[in-house]
Design an enzyme around this catalytic site. Structure first.
Site, PDB file in Angstrom:
ATOM      1  CE  LYS A 195      -3.488   2.452   2.664  1.00  0.00           C
ATOM      2  NZ  LYS A 195      -4.507   2.375   3.700  1.00  0.00           N
ATOM      3  CE  LYS A 248      -6.015   1.948  -0.536  1.00  0.00           C
ATOM      4  NZ  LYS A 248      -6.315   2.091   0.847  1.00  0.00           N
TER       5      LYS A 248
HETATM    6  C1  PBG Z   1      -7.172   3.223   5.610  1.00  0.00           C
HETATM    7  C2  PBG Z   1      -7.582   3.156   4.180  1.00  0.00           C
HETATM    8  C3  PBG Z   1      -7.471   4.165   3.216  1.00  0.00           C
HETATM    9  C4  PBG Z   1      -8.005   3.640   2.041  1.00  0.00           C
HETATM   10  C5  PBG Z   1      -8.433   2.351   2.306  1.00  0.00           C
HETATM   11  N1  PBG Z   1      -8.146   2.058   3.632  1.00  0.00           N
HETATM   12  C6  PBG Z   1      -7.004   5.550   3.336  1.00  0.00           C
HETATM   13  C7  PBG Z   1      -5.632   5.877   3.739  1.00  0.00           C
HETATM   14  O1  PBG Z   1      -4.743   5.040   3.802  1.00  0.00           O
HETATM   15  O2  PBG Z   1      -5.449   7.059   4.018  1.00  0.00           O
HETATM   16  C8  PBG Z   1      -8.090   4.372   0.737  1.00  0.00           C
HETATM   17  C9  PBG Z   1      -9.076   3.843  -0.241  1.00  0.00           C
HETATM   18  C10 PBG Z   1      -9.404   4.761  -1.364  1.00  0.00           C
HETATM   19  O3  PBG Z   1      -8.769   5.818  -1.582  1.00  0.00           O
HETATM   20  O4  PBG Z   1     -10.342   4.422  -2.095  1.00  0.00           O
HETATM   21  N2  PBG Z   1      -8.212   2.824   6.456  1.00  0.00           N
END
Ligand code: PBG
Length: 324
Positions: A195, A248
């Site tokens: 991520k 991601k």
């Molecule tokens: C954290 C989380 C995020 C997303 C999914 N889980 C946000 C972040 O890391 O700030 C982002 C998903 C998206 O942008 O569609 N709980």
């Protein structure tokens, strides 16, 4: 050989033959719809930067999931917007927290639906960080216990799969251990393994009201310039017990999806994130691109890169398009 013997166009002459030789397929069964669940009843509040996406109260989330199911989308990914936030994210692991309530209602009321719960603290902390904070520092090890409690309480409430998205080191092992100790050894972990610290999450943070109050997420999420490190993260998570791994965002990271697919034998998921959704919807709404074709092309590209599963805000729309 080569031309004129070789003519690749022979296999593109009509739709029938193109369908016959298509290398990757996209189907509703590969898609996961994210849902933002909020307190209240009959609440359906549109997210300004994500037209067509809503904060939903539990009853509305049930209706939404029913619609997903009837379109052939098998799974939803739950995010919670709690009534109150505090420094220890207690809403995340409250037995009657918003995601726990949603998971239990969805399991009760929607047949054959897979409920995946996002495990992170950022939606539940008053400072908006993914872990326990001391000064400006996001502490790793003290956060693990809270994440593990969150995952156990979500699974107890009915979540079929837990999906840690926090990027703390060692969280998969901590969650696996806690699930097993709670006799939840059958619950799989879908790890957001690679991520990135991405600006494409902007609209999500508006939806989940989870933007950090100070600093950013670069001390735990990955540097967008790195790809080899993604393999390291993924292998570590699998070693710790991840059953599925996720990359991601998706479209800007197709090379990472491809590399991960080559490196592992577990299912690979990709998250087509909020900013990717917002860009496409905004450009289409101005008539600059064809919404339906660009969204199907995007999802095909993610599958072609090697993702088995795609988390996407277009899940329902894609399922509808694929059915016609
Ligand atoms: C954290 C989380 C995020 C997303 C999914 N889980 C946000 C972040 O890391 O700030 C982002 C998903 C998206 O942008 O569609 N709980």
């Amino acid at each position: 050989m080569g031309f004129p013997v070789e003519r690749p166009r022979r296999l593109r002459r009509n739709a029938l033959i193109r369908d016959l030789v298509r290398e990757t397929d996209l189907s509703a069964g590969d898609l996961i719809e994210p849902l933002f669940v909020c307190p209240g009843k009959r609440t359906r509040q549109e997210i300004p930067s994500m037209p067509g996406q809503f904060n939903l109260s539990v009853d509305e989330a049930v209706a939404e999931a029913q619609e997903c199911r009837s379109l052939g989308v098998p799974a939803v990914l739950l995010f919670g917007i709690p009534a109150a936030k505090d420094s220890r994210a207690s809403g995340a692991y409250d037995a009657h927290g918003i995601v726990q309530e949603a998971a239990s209602a969805l399991k009760k009321e929607v047949r054959d639906l897979l409920v995946i719960a996002d495990v992170c603290l950022c939606e539940y902390t008053d400072h908006g960080h993914c872990g326990v904070v001391q000064g400006e520092e996001i502490l790793n090890d003290p956060t693990l216990e809270l994440l593990a409690r969150t995952a156990v309480s979500q699974a107890r409430a009915g979540a079929d799969i837990v999906a840690p998205s926090d990027m703390m080191d060692g969280r998969v092992a901590a969650i696996r251990k806690a699930l097993d100790a709670a006799s939840l050894e059958h619950v799989p972990i879908l790890s957001y393994a690679a991520k990135y610290a991405s600006a494409f999450y902007g609209p999500f943070r508006e939806a989940a009201q989870s933007a950090p109050k100070f600093g950013d997420r670069r001390s735990h999420q990955m540097d967008p310039a790195n790809a080899r490190e993604a393999i390291r993260e993924v292998l570590l998570d699998i070693e710790e017990g991840a059953d599925l791994v996720m990359v991601k965002p998706a479209l800007p990271y197709l090379d990472v999806i491809y590399r991960v697919r080559q490196a592992v034998n577990v299912p690979v998921a990709a998250y087509h994130v909020s900013g990717e959704y917002a860009m496409l919807v905004a450009a289409a709404s101005r008539g600059f691109i064809d919404r339906e074709r660009v969204l199907l092309e995007s999802l095909h590209a993610i599958r072609r890169a090697g993702a088995d599963l795609i988390v996407t805000y277009f899940a329902k729309e894609a399922a509808r398009l694929l059915a016609r």
